[in-house]
Design a protein around this motif. Structure first.
Motif, PDB file in Angstrom:
ATOM      1  N   SER A 207      -1.283  -7.916   2.383  1.00 14.32           N
ATOM      2  CA  SER A 207      -2.678  -8.303   2.174  1.00 14.32           C
ATOM      3  C   SER A 207      -3.500  -8.277   3.453  1.00 14.32           C
ATOM      4  CB  SER A 207      -2.766  -9.691   1.559  1.00 14.32           C
ATOM      5  OG  SER A 207      -2.193  -9.668   0.276  1.00 14.32           O
ATOM      6  N   HIS A 208      -2.864  -8.634   4.572  1.00 10.51           N
ATOM      7  CA  HIS A 208      -3.570  -8.697   5.854  1.00 10.51           C
ATOM      8  C   HIS A 208      -2.512  -8.651   6.947  1.00 10.51           C
ATOM      9  CE1 HIS A 208      -6.029 -10.848   9.016  1.00 10.51           C
ATOM     10  NE2 HIS A 208      -6.804  -9.845   8.655  1.00 10.51           N
ATOM     11  N   GLN A 209      -2.150  -7.436   7.359  1.00 10.48           N
ATOM     12  CA  GLN A 209      -1.046  -7.258   8.293  1.00 10.48           C
ATOM     13  C   GLN A 209      -1.361  -7.904   9.636  1.00 10.48           C
ATOM     14  OE1 GLN A 209      -0.319  -5.319  11.240  1.00 10.48           O
ATOM     15  NE2 GLN A 209       1.879  -5.631  11.086  1.00 10.48           N
ATOM     16  N   TYR A 210      -0.361  -8.579  10.186  1.00  9.37           N
ATOM     17  CA  TYR A 210      -0.516  -9.183  11.505  1.00  9.37           C
ATOM     18  C   TYR A 210       0.175  -8.308  12.530  1.00  9.37           C
ATOM     19  CZ  TYR A 210      -0.295 -12.374  15.386  1.00  9.37           C
ATOM     20  OH  TYR A 210      -0.432 -12.945  16.624  1.00  9.37           O
ATOM     21  N   PRO A 211      -0.460  -7.886  13.600  1.00  5.18           N
ATOM     22  CA  PRO A 211      -1.764  -8.298  14.113  1.00  5.18           C
ATOM     23  C   PRO A 211      -2.908  -7.321  13.815  1.00  5.18           C
ATOM     24  CG  PRO A 211      -0.573  -7.214  15.862  1.00  5.18           C
ATOM     25  CD  PRO A 211       0.323  -7.182  14.634  1.00  5.18           C
ATOM     26  N   THR A 212      -2.654  -6.216  13.127  1.00  8.64           N
ATOM     27  CA  THR A 212      -3.687  -5.174  12.969  1.00  8.64           C
ATOM     28  C   THR A 212      -4.771  -5.525  11.960  1.00  8.64           C
ATOM     29  OG1 THR A 212      -2.514  -3.961  11.226  1.00  8.64           O
ATOM     30  CG2 THR A 212      -1.975  -3.381  13.530  1.00  8.64           C
ATOM     31  N   GLY A 213      -4.450  -6.353  10.966  1.00  6.65           N
ATOM     32  CA  GLY A 213      -5.430  -6.730   9.953  1.00  6.65           C
ATOM     33  C   GLY A 213      -5.573  -5.751   8.807  1.00  6.65           C
ATOM     34  N   VAL A 214      -4.794  -4.658   8.800  1.00  7.28           N
ATOM     35  CA  VAL A 214      -4.930  -3.665   7.732  1.00  7.28           C
ATOM     36  C   VAL A 214      -4.308  -4.172   6.434  1.00  7.28           C
ATOM     37  CG1 VAL A 214      -4.977  -1.714   9.350  1.00  7.28           C
ATOM     38  CG2 VAL A 214      -2.820  -2.391   8.301  1.00  7.28           C
ATOM     39  N   THR A 215      -4.768  -3.592   5.325  1.00  5.21           N
ATOM     40  CA  THR A 215      -4.239  -3.885   4.002  1.00  5.21           C
ATOM     41  C   THR A 215      -3.364  -2.720   3.572  1.00  5.21           C
ATOM     42  OG1 THR A 215      -6.200  -5.173   3.450  1.00  5.21           O
ATOM     43  CG2 THR A 215      -4.886  -4.362   1.606  1.00  5.21           C
ATOM     44  N   LEU A 216      -2.186  -3.008   3.054  1.00  2.00           N
ATOM     45  CA  LEU A 216      -1.285  -1.965   2.571  1.00  2.00           C
ATOM     46  C   LEU A 216      -1.944  -1.258   1.389  1.00  2.00           C
ATOM     47  CD1 LEU A 216       1.583  -0.741   2.976  1.00  2.00           C
ATOM     48  CD2 LEU A 216       2.381  -2.395   1.277  1.00  2.00           C
ATOM     49  N   SER A 217      -2.050   0.063   1.478  1.00  2.00           N
ATOM     50  CA  SER A 217      -2.729   0.837   0.438  1.00  2.00           C
ATOM     51  C   SER A 217      -1.973   0.771  -0.885  1.00  2.00           C
ATOM     52  CB  SER A 217      -2.869   2.294   0.875  1.00  2.00           C
ATOM     53  OG  SER A 217      -1.605   2.934   0.874  1.00  2.00           O
ATOM     54  N   ALA A 218      -2.696   1.021  -1.955  1.00  2.00           N
ATOM     55  CA  ALA A 218      -2.082   1.006  -3.293  1.00  2.00           C
ATOM     56  C   ALA A 218      -0.970   2.045  -3.387  1.00  2.00           C
ATOM     57  CB  ALA A 218      -3.146   1.256  -4.355  1.00  2.00           C
ATOM     58  N   THR A 219      -1.166   3.205  -2.796  1.00  2.00           N
ATOM     59  CA  THR A 219      -0.144   4.260  -2.819  1.00  2.00           C
ATOM     60  C   THR A 219       1.129   3.791  -2.131  1.00  2.00           C
ATOM     61  OG1 THR A 219      -1.858   5.952  -2.824  1.00  2.00           O
ATOM     62  CG2 THR A 219       0.354   6.648  -2.156  1.00  2.00           C
ATOM     63  N   ARG A 220       0.977   3.167  -0.976  1.00  2.00           N
ATOM     64  CA  ARG A 220       2.163   2.686  -0.248  1.00  2.00           C
ATOM     65  C   ARG A 220       2.800   1.480  -0.926  1.00  2.00           C
ATOM     66  NH1 ARG A 220       0.883   3.716   6.137  1.00  2.00           N
ATOM     67  NH2 ARG A 220       0.783   5.983   5.968  1.00  2.00           N
ATOM     68  N   ARG A 221       1.996   0.660  -1.576  1.00  2.00           N
ATOM     69  CA  ARG A 221       2.577  -0.449  -2.341  1.00  2.00           C
ATOM     70  C   ARG A 221       3.493   0.110  -3.433  1.00  2.00           C
ATOM     71  NH1 ARG A 221      -0.832  -5.626  -2.404  1.00  2.00           N
ATOM     72  NH2 ARG A 221      -2.086  -5.375  -0.542  1.00  2.00           N
ATOM     73  N   GLY A 222       3.004   1.120  -4.132  1.00  2.08           N
ATOM     74  CA  GLY A 222       3.810   1.749  -5.177  1.00  2.08           C
ATOM     75  C   GLY A 222       5.071   2.375  -4.620  1.00  2.08           C
ATOM     76  N   ALA A 223       4.958   3.051  -3.480  1.00  2.72           N
ATOM     77  CA  ALA A 223       6.126   3.685  -2.857  1.00  2.72           C
ATOM     78  C   ALA A 223       7.145   2.647  -2.414  1.00  2.72           C
ATOM     79  CB  ALA A 223       5.689   4.546  -1.674  1.00  2.72           C
ATOM     80  N   LEU A 224       6.667   1.538  -1.869  1.00  2.00           N
ATOM     81  CA  LEU A 224       7.568   0.473  -1.429  1.00  2.00           C
ATOM     82  C   LEU A 224       8.310  -0.144  -2.609  1.00  2.00           C
ATOM     83  CD1 LEU A 224       8.546  -1.243   0.975  1.00  2.00           C
ATOM     84  CD2 LEU A 224       6.576  -2.740   0.579  1.00  2.00           C
ATOM     85  N   LEU A 225       7.593  -0.418  -3.690  1.00  2.56           N
ATOM     86  CA  LEU A 225       8.233  -0.971  -4.884  1.00  2.56           C
ATOM     87  C   LEU A 225       9.228   0.018  -5.481  1.00  2.56           C
ATOM     88  CD1 LEU A 225       5.164  -2.720  -6.527  1.00  2.56           C
ATOM     89  CD2 LEU A 225       7.194  -3.846  -5.585  1.00  2.56           C
ATOM     90  N   GLU A 226       8.894   1.285  -5.499  1.00  2.00           N
ATOM     91  CA  GLU A 226       9.805   2.296  -6.044  1.00  2.00           C
ATOM     92  C   GLU A 226      11.067   2.397  -5.193  1.00  2.00           C
ATOM     93  OE1 GLU A 226      11.434   4.827  -8.658  1.00  2.00           O
ATOM     94  OE2 GLU A 226       9.636   3.605  -8.932  1.00  2.00           O
ATOM     95  N   TRP A 227      10.926   2.362  -3.866  1.00  4.02           N
ATOM     96  CA  TRP A 227      12.097   2.367  -2.975  1.00  4.02           C
ATOM     97  C   TRP A 227      12.999   1.174  -3.291  1.00  4.02           C
ATOM     98  CZ3 TRP A 227      12.790  -1.612   0.679  1.00  4.02           C
ATOM     99  CH2 TRP A 227      13.933  -1.477   1.473  1.00  4.02           C
ATOM    100  N   SER A 228      12.390   0.002  -3.464  1.00  4.38           N
ATOM    101  CA  SER A 228      13.167  -1.196  -3.765  1.00  4.38           C
ATOM    102  C   SER A 228      13.910  -1.063  -5.084  1.00  4.38           C
ATOM    103  CB  SER A 228      12.230  -2.412  -3.790  1.00  4.38           C
ATOM    104  OG  SER A 228      12.921  -3.554  -4.200  1.00  4.38           O
ATOM    105  N   ARG A 229      13.239  -0.537  -6.099  1.00  4.37           N
ATOM    106  CA  ARG A 229      13.869  -0.361  -7.420  1.00  4.37           C
ATOM    107  C   ARG A 229      15.045   0.604  -7.347  1.00  4.37           C
ATOM    108  NH1 ARG A 229       8.196   0.484  -9.252  1.00  4.37           N
ATOM    109  NH2 ARG A 229       7.486  -1.622  -9.639  1.00  4.37           N
ATOM    110  N   GLN A 230      14.861   1.698  -6.617  1.00  5.49           N
ATOM    111  CA  GLN A 230      15.899   2.726  -6.549  1.00  5.49           C
ATOM    112  C   GLN A 230      17.106   2.286  -5.735  1.00  5.49           C
ATOM    113  OE1 GLN A 230      14.153   6.404  -5.216  1.00  5.49           O
ATOM    114  NE2 GLN A 230      13.039   6.715  -7.119  1.00  5.49           N
TER     115      GLN A 230
END
Length: 181
Positions: free
Chosen positions: A92-115
């Motif tokens: 939601s708010h990466q420390y220290p950069t402040g960026v938000t994880l994109s929807a595409t990367r959220r999906g990729a991260l969840l898919e990696w976890s599932r697999q």
């Protein structure tokens, strides 16, 4: 449980909420529970040093993963350590950069976890502080969007009231899947 369901889209029952003395205690407990010494763990680079310390304390083999304008670089992480046991992210708010994880990367991260059956520890330390727009739903809440429905239940959500109430309160919590209750 109702509060974080409403404000962050977290899916849980009260029995899944583990109250801790701050989020750091939650990290320490979770890493010792989910990792064996020598297990690889993805960690944001740059990232929160106290998370790094808790992972080292649990004996994890740290795999620093670059963070760019779209958040944690999931493709780089999979190239570096495709069979890591755990990933720690602050989407939601990466420390220290402040960026938000994109929807595409959220999906990729969840898919990696599932697999792979790996765990994701979502550090949601200050998602309540938004200066424009509504925050994205928690990664834990998005975990239910699996192909064919259901949930892989591999995301552990960690939050804190230290930023929203007052720092000396040291009140944190983890929302754990039923398998870990």
């Amino acid at each position: 449980a109702r509060h974080i369901a409403f404000t962050r889209g977290v899916r849980c029952a009260p029995r899944q909420v583990v109250v801790t003395s701050g989020s750091q205690q939650a990290f320490d407990l979770l890493f010792r529970l989910l990792l064996d010494p020598g297990d690889q763990a993805w960690i944001e680079e740059p990232g929160y040093l106290d998370v790094r310390g808790a992972l080292i304390g649990a004996g994890a083999d740290l795999v620093p993963v670059p963070v760019d304008a779209h958040g944690l670089d999931v493709a780089a992480a999979m190239r570096a350590a495709p069979n890591a046991r755990l990933a720690v992210v602050s989407p939601s708010h990466q420390y220290p950069t402040g960026v938000t994880l994109s929807a595409t990367r959220r999906g990729a991260l969840l898919e990696w976890s599932r697999q792979t059956g790996a765990w994701i520890v979502e550090d949601d330390y200050d998602s309540y502080f938004r200066y424009r727009g509504r925050p994205m739903s928690s990664l834990q809440g998005l975990d239910s969007d699996t192909p064919g429905g259901g949930s892989s239940e591999r995301v552990v959500y960690v939050g804190s009231f230290s930023k929203t109430m007052f720092p000396s309160l040291r009140l944190g919590f983890a929302v754990v899947p039923d398998a870990l209750v």
